[in-house]
Design a protein around this motif. Structure first.
Motif, mmCIF file in Angstrom:
data_model
loop_
_atom_site.group_PDB
_atom_site.id
_atom_site.type_symbol
_atom_site.label_atom_id
_atom_site.label_comp_id
_atom_site.label_asym_id
_atom_site.label_seq_id
_atom_site.Cartn_x
_atom_site.Cartn_y
_atom_site.Cartn_z
ATOM 1 N N TYR A 141 1.839 6.844 -6.681
ATOM 2 C CA TYR A 141 0.876 7.468 -7.044
ATOM 3 C C TYR A 141 1.219 9.150 -6.946
ATOM 4 C CZ TYR A 141 -3.608 9.705 -7.191
ATOM 5 O OH TYR A 141 -4.729 10.549 -7.600
ATOM 6 N N ALA A 142 2.047 9.291 -5.763
ATOM 7 C CA ALA A 142 2.421 10.620 -5.520
ATOM 8 C C ALA A 142 3.380 11.239 -6.764
ATOM 9 C CB ALA A 142 3.111 11.012 -4.060
ATOM 10 N N ILE B 110 1.004 -1.347 -0.085
ATOM 11 C CA ILE B 110 0.022 0.037 -0.175
ATOM 12 C C ILE B 110 0.961 1.146 -0.137
ATOM 13 C CG2 ILE B 110 -1.673 1.284 1.387
ATOM 14 C CD1 ILE B 110 -2.742 -1.494 2.526
ATOM 15 N N GLU B 111 1.892 1.128 0.980
ATOM 16 C CA GLU B 111 2.817 2.530 0.820
ATOM 17 C C GLU B 111 3.292 2.458 -0.426
ATOM 18 O OE1 GLU B 111 5.229 1.902 4.351
ATOM 19 O OE2 GLU B 111 3.665 1.965 5.702
ATOM 20 N N ALA B 112 4.084 1.357 -1.046
ATOM 21 C CA ALA B 112 4.606 1.671 -2.393
ATOM 22 C C ALA B 112 3.747 2.048 -3.439
ATOM 23 C CB ALA B 112 5.362 0.240 -2.580
ATOM 24 N N CYS C 199 -0.642 11.912 -17.624
ATOM 25 C CA CYS C 199 -0.092 10.734 -16.880
ATOM 26 C C CYS C 199 0.445 9.899 -17.789
ATOM 27 C CB CYS C 199 -1.173 10.147 -16.153
ATOM 28 S SG CYS C 199 -2.120 11.427 -14.871
ATOM 29 N N ASP C 200 0.845 10.052 -19.128
ATOM 30 C CA ASP C 200 1.247 9.132 -19.978
ATOM 31 C C ASP C 200 2.669 9.072 -19.833
ATOM 32 O OD1 ASP C 200 -1.307 8.599 -20.808
ATOM 33 O OD2 ASP C 200 -0.946 10.203 -22.405
ATOM 34 N N GLU D 295 -10.349 4.505 -9.374
ATOM 35 C CA GLU D 295 -10.991 5.911 -9.085
ATOM 36 C C GLU D 295 -9.870 7.054 -9.048
ATOM 37 O OE1 GLU D 295 -13.953 7.931 -5.741
ATOM 38 O OE2 GLU D 295 -14.424 5.701 -6.588
ATOM 39 N N LYS D 296 -8.912 6.838 -8.123
ATOM 40 C CA LYS D 296 -7.810 7.774 -7.839
ATOM 41 C C LYS D 296 -7.203 7.980 -9.155
ATOM 42 C CE LYS D 296 -5.430 8.254 -3.932
ATOM 43 N NZ LYS D 296 -4.514 7.946 -2.959
#
Length: 117
Positions: A41-42, A34-36, A54-55, A95-96
Motif C-alpha cells: 500500500y505504501a 498485514i505487514e506485507a 493507481c493504475d 476504504e483505504k
C-alpha cells in the motif's frame, strides 16, 4: 436340559448429527500478511504521488510485485463484492484504496488505453 434366558433387547436412540461447521466470511489475516499489505500500500501511495493514479500495470517493470499486488486487490474485490466469497480484502482496506483513487474495475489490458502508453 433347561432353557437359557435371553437378555432383554435394548433399543438405542439414533446417533446425533455431526455439528455443522460455520463458514466465516471473514478470515483473520496474519501479522506478516498485514505487514506485507501495508508495504505494498505504501508503494502504491508512492506510485500515485509520482503518476497521479493507481493504475499500476500488471507487468510494471520498476516494481513487478506492486503490479501483481494491484491486480490481486482487484481480484479480491471481485470475489468479495461480486461473487460474495471470503477474501483478505476487508472493508477497511477497500476504504483505504478508494481514498487513494484506486479503481477496482479497469478492464483487462486497459492500462495503455487509459493512460496513453
Amino acid at each position: 436340559p433347561g432353557l437359557v434366558p435371553t437378555p432383554p433387547l435394548i433399543i438405542l436412540p439414533p446417533p446425533l448429527p455431526k455439528p455443522k461447521k460455520i463458514k466465516s466470511k471473514q478470515r483473520t489475516p496474519t501479522t506478516a500478511a498485514i505487514e506485507a499489505w501495508n508495504v505494498r500500500y505504501a508503494e502504491l501511495q508512492a506510485f500515485h504521488a509520482e503518476f497521479g493514479h493507481c493504475d499500476v500495470p500488471q507487468l510494471y517493470t520498476a516494481n513487478r510485485a506492486l503490479g501483481k499486488w494491484v491486480s490481486k486487490q482487484r481480484e479480491h474485490y471481485k470475489y468479495r463484492h461480486i461473487k460474495d466469497r471470503s477474501c483478505p480484502l476487508v472493508p477497511e482496506r477497500v476504504e483505504k484504496l478508494e481514498e487513494l483513487g484506486f479503481k477496482f474495475q479497469i478492464g483487462k489490458g486497459q492500462h495503455a488505453n487509459i493512460h496513453g502508453v
